[in-house]
Design a protein around this motif. Structure first.
Motif, PDB file in Angstrom:
ATOM      1  N   VAL A 109       0.837  -1.203   0.000  1.00 38.90           N
ATOM      2  CA  VAL A 109       0.000   0.000   0.000  1.00 38.90           C
ATOM      3  C   VAL A 109       0.875   1.258   0.000  1.00 38.90           C
ATOM      4  N   PHE A 110       1.920   1.240   0.831  1.00 38.76           N
ATOM      5  CA  PHE A 110       2.667   2.473   1.093  1.00 38.76           C
ATOM      6  C   PHE A 110       3.696   2.758   0.000  1.00 38.76           C
ATOM      7  N   THR A 111       4.200   1.692  -0.606  1.00 40.50           N
ATOM      8  CA  THR A 111       5.081   1.914  -1.757  1.00 40.50           C
ATOM      9  C   THR A 111       4.247   2.427  -2.932  1.00 40.50           C
ATOM     10  N   MET A 112       3.053   1.854  -3.104  1.00 46.04           N
ATOM     11  CA  MET A 112       2.142   2.375  -4.147  1.00 46.04           C
ATOM     12  C   MET A 112       1.864   3.862  -3.902  1.00 46.04           C
ATOM     13  N   ALA A 113       1.556   4.213  -2.644  1.00 42.88           N
ATOM     14  CA  ALA A 113       1.242   5.615  -2.324  1.00 42.88           C
ATOM     15  C   ALA A 113       2.420   6.523  -2.671  1.00 42.88           C
ATOM     16  N   LYS A 114       3.627   6.026  -2.413  1.00 47.12           N
ATOM     17  CA  LYS A 114       4.817   6.843  -2.714  1.00 47.12           C
ATOM     18  C   LYS A 114       4.967   7.047  -4.235  1.00 47.12           C
ATOM     19  N   VAL A 115       4.686   5.998  -4.990  1.00 45.29           N
ATOM     20  CA  VAL A 115       4.785   6.142  -6.454  1.00 45.29           C
ATOM     21  C   VAL A 115       3.716   7.133  -6.948  1.00 45.29           C
ATOM     22  N   ILE A 116       2.520   7.062  -6.383  1.00 47.38           N
ATOM     23  CA  ILE A 116       1.470   8.032  -6.758  1.00 47.38           C
ATOM     24  C   ILE A 116       1.945   9.444  -6.423  1.00 47.38           C
ATOM     25  N   GLU A 117       2.522   9.580  -5.251  1.00 47.05           N
ATOM     26  CA  GLU A 117       3.008  10.882  -4.796  1.00 47.05           C
ATOM     27  C   GLU A 117       4.088  11.423  -5.749  1.00 47.05           C
ATOM     28  N   GLU A 118       4.966  10.523  -6.192  1.00 48.56           N
ATOM     29  CA  GLU A 118       6.093  10.973  -7.032  1.00 48.56           C
ATOM     30  C   GLU A 118       5.705  11.181  -8.489  1.00 48.56           C
ATOM     31  N   SER A 167      11.380   6.234  -7.034  1.00 47.10           N
ATOM     32  CA  SER A 167      12.516   7.035  -7.495  1.00 47.10           C
ATOM     33  C   SER A 167      13.820   6.598  -6.817  1.00 47.10           C
ATOM     34  N   GLY A 168      14.931   6.851  -7.507  1.00 49.93           N
ATOM     35  CA  GLY A 168      16.257   6.465  -6.999  1.00 49.93           C
ATOM     36  C   GLY A 168      17.119   6.006  -8.158  1.00 49.93           C
ATOM     37  N   GLN A 169      18.373   6.470  -8.169  1.00 50.46           N
ATOM     38  CA  GLN A 169      19.311   6.148  -9.262  1.00 50.46           C
ATOM     39  C   GLN A 169      19.640   4.665  -9.297  1.00 50.46           C
ATOM     40  N   ASP A 170      19.790   4.086  -8.101  1.00 48.13           N
ATOM     41  CA  ASP A 170      20.176   2.679  -8.022  1.00 48.13           C
ATOM     42  C   ASP A 170      19.352   2.013  -6.922  1.00 48.13           C
ATOM     43  N   SER A 171      19.622   0.731  -6.696  1.00 48.68           N
ATOM     44  CA  SER A 171      18.756   0.019  -5.748  1.00 48.68           C
ATOM     45  C   SER A 171      18.979   0.504  -4.308  1.00 48.68           C
ATOM     46  N   VAL A 172      20.167   1.040  -4.007  1.00 42.14           N
ATOM     47  CA  VAL A 172      20.405   1.576  -2.648  1.00 42.14           C
ATOM     48  C   VAL A 172      19.500   2.791  -2.415  1.00 42.14           C
ATOM     49  N   ALA A 173      19.448   3.687  -3.394  1.00 41.95           N
ATOM     50  CA  ALA A 173      18.624   4.895  -3.270  1.00 41.95           C
ATOM     51  C   ALA A 173      17.138   4.522  -3.243  1.00 41.95           C
ATOM     52  N   LYS A 174      16.771   3.557  -4.061  1.00 42.09           N
ATOM     53  CA  LYS A 174      15.360   3.124  -4.086  1.00 42.09           C
ATOM     54  C   LYS A 174      14.972   2.511  -2.737  1.00 42.09           C
ATOM     55  N   TRP A 175      15.887   1.704  -2.194  1.00 36.86           N
ATOM     56  CA  TRP A 175      15.583   1.074  -0.903  1.00 36.86           C
ATOM     57  C   TRP A 175      15.396   2.123   0.191  1.00 36.86           C
ATOM     58  N   LYS A 176      16.242   3.132   0.183  1.00 36.04           N
ATOM     59  CA  LYS A 176      16.119   4.199   1.188  1.00 36.04           C
ATOM     60  C   LYS A 176      14.743   4.861   1.060  1.00 36.04           C
ATOM     61  N   PRO A 224      14.918  -6.368 -13.127  1.00 37.77           N
ATOM     62  CA  PRO A 224      13.937  -7.254 -12.488  1.00 37.77           C
ATOM     63  C   PRO A 224      14.466  -7.992 -11.254  1.00 37.77           C
ATOM     64  N   VAL A 225      15.741  -8.362 -11.283  1.00 35.40           N
ATOM     65  CA  VAL A 225      16.305  -9.078 -10.127  1.00 35.40           C
ATOM     66  C   VAL A 225      16.377  -8.129  -8.935  1.00 35.40           C
ATOM     67  N   GLN A 226      16.861  -6.919  -9.173  1.00 39.05           N
ATOM     68  CA  GLN A 226      16.974  -5.947  -8.072  1.00 39.05           C
ATOM     69  C   GLN A 226      15.595  -5.468  -7.597  1.00 39.05           C
ATOM     70  N   SER A 227      14.663  -5.332  -8.522  1.00 39.04           N
ATOM     71  CA  SER A 227      13.302  -4.908  -8.117  1.00 39.04           C
ATOM     72  C   SER A 227      12.660  -5.970  -7.237  1.00 39.04           C
ATOM     73  N   THR A 228      12.861  -7.234  -7.588  1.00 34.15           N
ATOM     74  CA  THR A 228      12.303  -8.309  -6.761  1.00 34.15           C
ATOM     75  C   THR A 228      12.964  -8.307  -5.385  1.00 34.15           C
ATOM     76  N   ASP A 229      14.271  -8.034  -5.379  1.00 33.40           N
ATOM     77  CA  ASP A 229      14.977  -7.999  -4.098  1.00 33.40           C
ATOM     78  C   ASP A 229      14.484  -6.838  -3.222  1.00 33.40           C
ATOM     79  N   LEU A 230      14.253  -5.680  -3.833  1.00 30.23           N
ATOM     80  CA  LEU A 230      13.704  -4.539  -3.076  1.00 30.23           C
ATOM     81  C   LEU A 230      12.356  -4.910  -2.476  1.00 30.23           C
ATOM     82  N   TYR A 231      11.536  -5.527  -3.304  1.00 35.58           N
ATOM     83  CA  TYR A 231      10.197  -5.934  -2.870  1.00 35.58           C
ATOM     84  C   TYR A 231      10.279  -6.938  -1.722  1.00 35.58           C
ATOM     85  N   THR A 232      11.206  -7.897  -1.820  1.00 39.37           N
ATOM     86  CA  THR A 232      11.337  -8.933  -0.792  1.00 39.37           C
ATOM     87  C   THR A 232      11.784  -8.319   0.530  1.00 39.37           C
TER      88      THR A 232
END
Ligand code: GLU
Length: 352
Positions: A109-118, A167-176, A224-232
């Motif tokens: 829910v909250f990641t979706m909300a952030k994407v809507i916000e951005e 948003s985020g340049q790489d998976s570290v920034a996206k995770w933050k 896709p591998v990093q996106s799945t890892d972020l999600y996990t």
């Protein structure tokens, strides 16, 4: 200028006006503070409702912990806590509201909300979809049938796509960014349950397959591998019932956390978030849930379930045993009981 009240009658009229003003004032004051005796959200009524729900269901043994993520089978099935937080920040709790479970799908829910916000609400509709799939939350067929379209951010394919969009340049920034938004909703810095993360990350080929299939249909927006890892990792964030209720209360309060007073997202973002929860929040039983409660909600296989009573309160229950659809048994029963007891289904309309 002629005086409005003739001086000879003023002796009688002025005391009468004073008396009526005295009678009217407390009613107005009561209306403002929302504390009339009929207020369904009075302290007494809320405390009675959550206590009754807790006592009614504390010995309910229906359901069982999720075990397809091995670590979840080891969570204490007796954890049972209810938290209700009003849109003006009053906190009511019952039972164990401090034991942590992994947030799992509630985080979507909250990641979706952030994407809507951005990116705006249209981006979610165009790049992921906002339709209930009618299939399991981790269905590959649902992706294949519509060539990656007509899914939503609350099932695994849409949630992995949300992680790729954040948003985020790489998976570290996206995770933050992901951890920050989940924490802002909860009103405190959340952390990851590493054993749950490791357990799921070592065994998530199905989610990896979903991410790659989305990529094949141009519906994956980062590696896709990093996106799945972020999600996990996002699913492995630890929360208790009070955290979840604060997250729900922030939605109930138009995006401002009523406990920390921080503006987390805009009212418009909340406006587009709640309908997705209403249509797809409780897996295959989303319709049954909404039919019976009228509240947008989201559950996770860790045993958490939160629901939003718009403008009024957020409520959450943590209890790990799940039913066949994957929803916490005690959480569904308790919240439905409380909604009915407080008569706060938004669709219960008293005729004028
Ligand atoms: N991380 C879990 C999965 O991808 C989340 C499931 C859920 O709570 O619905 O299977």
């Amino acid at each position: 200028m002629k005086p409005f009240i003739h001086f000879r009658t003023a002796g009688l009229i002025i005391p009468m006006l004073l008396i009526s003003a005295c009678c009217i004032q407390p009613v107005n004051a009561q209306k403002k503070s929302g504390k009339t005796s009929n207020d369904p959200l009075s302290k007494e009524k809320i405390e009675a409702a959550i206590t009754e729900a807790y006592n009614l269901y504390k010995n309910d043994t229906e359901g069982k912990n999720a075990d397809y993520i091995k670590e979840l089978a080891n969570v204490d099935p007796n954890i049972f806590g209810i938290a209700l937080i009003t849109a003006d920040g009053k906190i009511y709790t019952m039972g164990d509201v401090s034991s942590m479970v992994s947030i799992q799908s509630v985080s979507k829910v909250f990641t979706m909300a952030k994407v809507i916000e951005e990116q705006g609400h249209q981006a979610i509709q165009d790049k992921i979809g906002v339709d209930a799939t009618g299939m399991r939350f981790n269905s590959i067929v649902a992706v294949e049938l519509q060539k990656g379209k007509e899914i939503n951010p609350l099932v695994n394919p849409g949630a992995i796509a949300s992680s790729s969009l954040i948003s985020g340049q790489d998976s570290v920034a996206k995770w933050k960014n992901i951890l920050d938004i989940q924490s802002a909703f909860a009103g405190r810095p959340l952390t990851v349950n590493w054993p749950v993360y490791v357990s799921e990350a070592g065994d998530n080929l199905r989610n990896q397959a979903i991410a790659h299939l989305l990529l094949a249909y141009n519906r994956m927006y980062f590696d896709p591998v990093q996106s799945t890892d972020l999600y996990t990792k996002q699913c492995a964030i630890n929360v208790n019932a009070k955290d979840l209720a604060t997250m729900a209360a922030t939605l109930a309060n138009g995006g401002v956390n009523p406990v920390t007073k921080m503006k987390v997202v805009s009212p418009e973002t909340v406006m587009y978030t709640l309908p997705v929860m209403a249509t797809a929040g409780l897996y295959d039983d989303s319709g049954i849930w909404f039919y019976n409660s009228g509240l947008p909600a989201k559950s996770g296989v860790g045993g958490g379930l939160l629901a939003v009573c718009p403008g009024k309160f957020g409520i959450a229950v943590v209890s790990p045993p799940l039913d066949a659809a994957g929803n916490s048994v005690k959480a569904q029963k308790s919240i439905r009981y409380i909604v009915e007891k407080l008569q706060v289904n938004p669709y219960l309309i008293q005729p004028k």
